[in-house]
Design a protein around this motif. Structure first.
Motif, PDB file in Angstrom:
ATOM      1  N   VAL A 116      32.986  89.558  47.221  1.00 38.56           N
ATOM      2  CA  VAL A 116      32.785  88.152  47.567  1.00 38.56           C
ATOM      3  C   VAL A 116      32.238  87.356  46.390  1.00 38.56           C
ATOM      4  O   VAL A 116      32.660  86.221  46.144  1.00 38.56           O
ATOM      5  CB  VAL A 116      31.837  88.023  48.773  1.00 38.56           C
ATOM      6  N   SER A 117      31.311  87.945  45.644  1.00 42.36           N
ATOM      7  CA  SER A 117      30.566  87.190  44.634  1.00 42.36           C
ATOM      8  C   SER A 117      31.225  87.162  43.264  1.00 42.36           C
ATOM      9  O   SER A 117      30.922  86.275  42.461  1.00 42.36           O
ATOM     10  CB  SER A 117      29.150  87.782  44.497  1.00 42.36           C
ATOM     11  N   ALA A 118      32.113  88.123  42.976  1.00 43.29           N
ATOM     12  CA  ALA A 118      32.706  88.205  41.639  1.00 43.29           C
ATOM     13  C   ALA A 118      34.229  88.230  41.668  1.00 43.29           C
ATOM     14  O   ALA A 118      34.888  87.390  41.055  1.00 43.29           O
ATOM     15  CB  ALA A 118      32.173  89.448  40.910  1.00 43.29           C
ATOM     16  N   TYR A 119      34.795  89.184  42.398  1.00 40.93           N
ATOM     17  CA  TYR A 119      36.262  89.309  42.426  1.00 40.93           C
ATOM     18  C   TYR A 119      36.904  88.050  42.988  1.00 40.93           C
ATOM     19  O   TYR A 119      38.001  87.653  42.563  1.00 40.93           O
ATOM     20  CB  TYR A 119      36.656  90.531  43.254  1.00 40.93           C
ATOM     21  N   SER A 120      36.229  87.390  43.926  1.00 42.00           N
ATOM     22  CA  SER A 120      36.806  86.195  44.536  1.00 42.00           C
ATOM     23  C   SER A 120      36.967  85.051  43.544  1.00 42.00           C
ATOM     24  O   SER A 120      37.739  84.116  43.790  1.00 42.00           O
ATOM     25  CB  SER A 120      35.948  85.743  45.718  1.00 42.00           C
ATOM     26  N   TYR A 121      36.253  85.104  42.434  1.00 43.91           N
ATOM     27  CA  TYR A 121      36.415  84.071  41.393  1.00 43.91           C
ATOM     28  C   TYR A 121      37.845  84.090  40.874  1.00 43.91           C
ATOM     29  O   TYR A 121      38.503  83.052  40.771  1.00 43.91           O
ATOM     30  CB  TYR A 121      35.415  84.344  40.272  1.00 43.91           C
ATOM     31  N   LYS A 122      38.334  85.289  40.580  1.00 41.20           N
ATOM     32  CA  LYS A 122      39.719  85.448  40.163  1.00 41.20           C
ATOM     33  C   LYS A 122      40.671  85.125  41.299  1.00 41.20           C
ATOM     34  O   LYS A 122      41.697  84.459  41.119  1.00 41.20           O
ATOM     35  CB  LYS A 122      39.936  86.867  39.641  1.00 41.20           C
ATOM     36  N   SER A 123      40.344  85.601  42.516  1.00 35.75           N
ATOM     37  CA  SER A 123      41.215  85.387  43.669  1.00 35.75           C
ATOM     38  C   SER A 123      41.418  83.902  43.949  1.00 35.75           C
ATOM     39  O   SER A 123      42.540  83.445  44.210  1.00 35.75           O
ATOM     40  CB  SER A 123      40.628  86.074  44.904  1.00 35.75           C
ATOM     41  N   LEU A 124      40.332  83.138  43.925  1.00 36.17           N
ATOM     42  CA  LEU A 124      40.430  81.705  44.189  1.00 36.17           C
ATOM     43  C   LEU A 124      41.225  81.005  43.097  1.00 36.17           C
ATOM     44  O   LEU A 124      42.045  80.123  43.373  1.00 36.17           O
ATOM     45  CB  LEU A 124      39.029  81.101  44.305  1.00 36.17           C
ATOM     46  N   ALA A 125      40.998  81.399  41.851  1.00 36.79           N
ATOM     47  CA  ALA A 125      41.742  80.791  40.741  1.00 36.79           C
ATOM     48  C   ALA A 125      43.243  81.019  40.895  1.00 36.79           C
ATOM     49  O   ALA A 125      44.052  80.089  40.739  1.00 36.79           O
ATOM     50  CB  ALA A 125      41.251  81.360  39.412  1.00 36.79           C
ATOM     51  N   LEU A 126      43.637  82.243  41.226  1.00 33.94           N
ATOM     52  CA  LEU A 126      45.066  82.549  41.377  1.00 33.94           C
ATOM     53  C   LEU A 126      45.665  81.828  42.575  1.00 33.94           C
ATOM     54  O   LEU A 126      46.813  81.385  42.537  1.00 33.94           O
ATOM     55  CB  LEU A 126      45.274  84.057  41.502  1.00 33.94           C
ATOM     56  N   ALA A 127      44.893  81.713  43.656  1.00 33.31           N
ATOM     57  CA  ALA A 127      45.391  81.012  44.835  1.00 33.31           C
ATOM     58  C   ALA A 127      45.668  79.544  44.529  1.00 33.31           C
ATOM     59  O   ALA A 127      46.591  78.935  45.089  1.00 33.31           O
ATOM     60  CB  ALA A 127      44.392  81.143  45.978  1.00 33.31           C
ATOM     61  N   CYS A 128      44.862  78.965  43.643  1.00 31.23           N
ATOM     62  CA  CYS A 128      45.007  77.547  43.291  1.00 31.23           C
ATOM     63  C   CYS A 128      45.962  77.317  42.126  1.00 31.23           C
ATOM     64  O   CYS A 128      46.338  76.164  41.849  1.00 31.23           O
ATOM     65  CB  CYS A 128      43.645  76.960  42.932  1.00 31.23           C
ATOM     66  N   LEU A 129      46.368  78.382  41.462  1.00 33.60           N
ATOM     67  CA  LEU A 129      47.136  78.256  40.222  1.00 33.60           C
ATOM     68  C   LEU A 129      48.408  77.425  40.367  1.00 33.60           C
ATOM     69  O   LEU A 129      48.732  76.647  39.450  1.00 33.60           O
ATOM     70  CB  LEU A 129      47.461  79.648  39.677  1.00 33.60           C
ATOM     71  N   PRO A 130      49.146  77.525  41.481  1.00 32.68           N
ATOM     72  CA  PRO A 130      50.356  76.702  41.591  1.00 32.68           C
ATOM     73  C   PRO A 130      50.092  75.202  41.532  1.00 32.68           C
ATOM     74  O   PRO A 130      51.005  74.430  41.225  1.00 32.68           O
ATOM     75  CB  PRO A 130      50.918  77.101  42.968  1.00 32.68           C
ATOM     76  N   LEU A 131      48.862  74.794  41.816  1.00 35.22           N
ATOM     77  CA  LEU A 131      48.535  73.369  41.827  1.00 35.22           C
ATOM     78  C   LEU A 131      47.764  72.921  40.592  1.00 35.22           C
ATOM     79  O   LEU A 131      47.619  71.711  40.366  1.00 35.22           O
ATOM     80  CB  LEU A 131      47.701  73.037  43.073  1.00 35.22           C
ATOM     81  N   LEU A 132      47.244  73.854  39.815  1.00 39.12           N
ATOM     82  CA  LEU A 132      46.387  73.492  38.689  1.00 39.12           C
ATOM     83  C   LEU A 132      47.210  72.947  37.524  1.00 39.12           C
ATOM     84  O   LEU A 132      48.131  73.607  37.030  1.00 39.12           O
ATOM     85  CB  LEU A 132      45.567  74.704  38.237  1.00 39.12           C
ATOM     86  N   ARG A 133      46.855  71.758  37.083  1.00 40.76           N
ATOM     87  CA  ARG A 133      47.575  71.151  35.967  1.00 40.76           C
ATOM     88  C   ARG A 133      47.014  71.658  34.643  1.00 40.76           C
ATOM     89  O   ARG A 133      45.902  72.211  34.578  1.00 40.76           O
ATOM     90  CB  ARG A 133      47.442  69.622  36.021  1.00 40.76           C
ATOM     91  N   ARG A 134      47.761  71.468  33.587  1.00 41.43           N
ATOM     92  CA  ARG A 134      47.272  71.818  32.252  1.00 41.43           C
ATOM     93  C   ARG A 134      46.055  70.955  31.921  1.00 41.43           C
ATOM     94  O   ARG A 134      46.056  69.748  32.150  1.00 41.43           O
ATOM     95  CB  ARG A 134      48.365  71.607  31.208  1.00 41.43           C
ATOM     96  N   GLY A 135      45.005  71.570  31.418  1.00 44.51           N
ATOM     97  CA  GLY A 135      43.768  70.857  31.121  1.00 44.51           C
ATOM     98  C   GLY A 135      42.757  70.928  32.253  1.00 44.51           C
ATOM     99  O   GLY A 135      41.654  70.378  32.123  1.00 44.51           O
ATOM    100  N   ALA A 136      43.118  71.594  33.337  1.00 48.44           N
ATOM    101  CA  ALA A 136      42.200  71.695  34.479  1.00 48.44           C
ATOM    102  C   ALA A 136      41.012  72.588  34.136  1.00 48.44           C
ATOM    103  O   ALA A 136      41.052  73.384  33.186  1.00 48.44           O
ATOM    104  CB  ALA A 136      42.939  72.248  35.696  1.00 48.44           C
ATOM    105  N   GLY A 137      39.975  72.458  34.936  1.00 47.98           N
ATOM    106  CA  GLY A 137      38.770  73.261  34.735  1.00 47.98           C
ATOM    107  C   GLY A 137      38.413  74.034  35.988  1.00 47.98           C
ATOM    108  O   GLY A 137      38.545  73.529  37.104  1.00 47.98           O
ATOM    109  N   ILE A 138      37.970  75.270  35.799  1.00 44.75           N
ATOM    110  CA  ILE A 138      37.419  76.080  36.875  1.00 44.75           C
ATOM    111  C   ILE A 138      35.954  76.324  36.536  1.00 44.75           C
ATOM    112  O   ILE A 138      35.636  76.726  35.408  1.00 44.75           O
ATOM    113  CB  ILE A 138      38.166  77.418  37.014  1.00 44.75           C
TER     114      ILE A 138
END
Length: 253
Positions: A116-138
């Motif tokens: 929940v505290s660490a792996y989900s950081y990657k999981s959430l980023a990948l889930a949002c990747l189709p919508l993330l524009r170039r120059g976006a920030g996580i």
């Protein structure tokens, strides 16, 4: 406010009450001109009441970051509210009470905390990747994991994993022009803090080590730092940890 997030679309996870860093990140983002979408897990009625305290309305989506199906469908659900994302805030951490006993915690509980505290950081980023524009920030939230803290135990290890994951995610998303950074805040009296046995002992360190006055009831400085990292003012900063802790991270005895 100066409008440093004007026109941007930001997903903020982990808002529960108005004392959380996530709430103040969402609030600052709105005041700086962003459109905000929230996600939360459980207690959605409380999250919706908290969302109503923001300067502008913000939709609330349910998201369990350990549920592969919900993660897979997140981008499609987000498209009902925004046509893209310019930023994602990961404010998610959890560990059962046993993980605050370093020698006694069973692996199953530790594994859940790391998921929940660490792996989900990657999981959430990948889930949002189709919508993330170039120059976006996580931007994620950590608690300085370079050292040990009273009672923090396996949650400290989970935060160390998060800090390492941030560096690898920053490396792997760089070719897409996406920046990944963390804010390391000092102790705050949030709902999450109340689950830490001996939180008062941990927070007490700030009473005598913080060069700048530290108010554990004020999450706004950390929230503003999150918003700043989401802006275009840090176009070449990635894999970084920004300490918002009154200076304790650099103070010795």
């Amino acid at each position: 406010m100066s409008g440093i997030l004007t026109g941007k679309r930001i997903l903020v996870s982990g808002v529960l009450t108005d004392r959380s860093i996530a709430f103040h990140a969402a609030r600052t983002a709105q005041l700086e001109g962003a459109e905000v979408v929230l996600t939360g897990f459980g207690r959605l009625s409380l999250i919706e009441r908290t969302a109503a305290l923001l300067p502008k309305p913000a939709p609330v989506l349910e998201l369990d970051v350990t549920d592969a199906g919900q993660l897979e469908g997140l981008a499609e659900r987000l498209r009902e509210h925004v046509d893209g994302l310019d930023g994602v805030v990961h404010s998610i951490a959890f560990g059962p009470r046993s993980v605050f006993d370093f020698l006694g915690a069973p692996w199953e509980d530790v594994a859940g905390a790391v998921h929940v505290s660490a792996y989900s950081y990657k999981s959430l980023a990948l889930a949002c990747l189709p919508l993330l524009r170039r120059g976006a920030g996580i931007v994620g939230l950590t608690f300085d994991a370079r050292v040990t803290w009273p009672h923090y135990d396996w949650m400290g290890v989970a935060k160390a994993a998060l800090e390492s994951a941030n560096r690898y995610l920053a490396r792997d998303l760089a070719e897409r022009g996406i920046r990944c950074n963390l804010v390391a805040a000092g102790p705050l009296t949030s709902v999450a803090a109340r689950s830490i046995p001996g939180f008062g002992d941990l927070a007490g360190v700030w009473d005598h080590r913080a060069p700048l006055p530290w108010d554990p009831a004020d999450a706004e400085p950390a929230g503003r730092s999150v918003a700043a990292l989401l802006s275009d003012f840090f176009p070449q900063t990635t894999g970084e940890i920004v300490h918002v802790d009154g200076g304790v991270h650099m103070t010795g005895a």
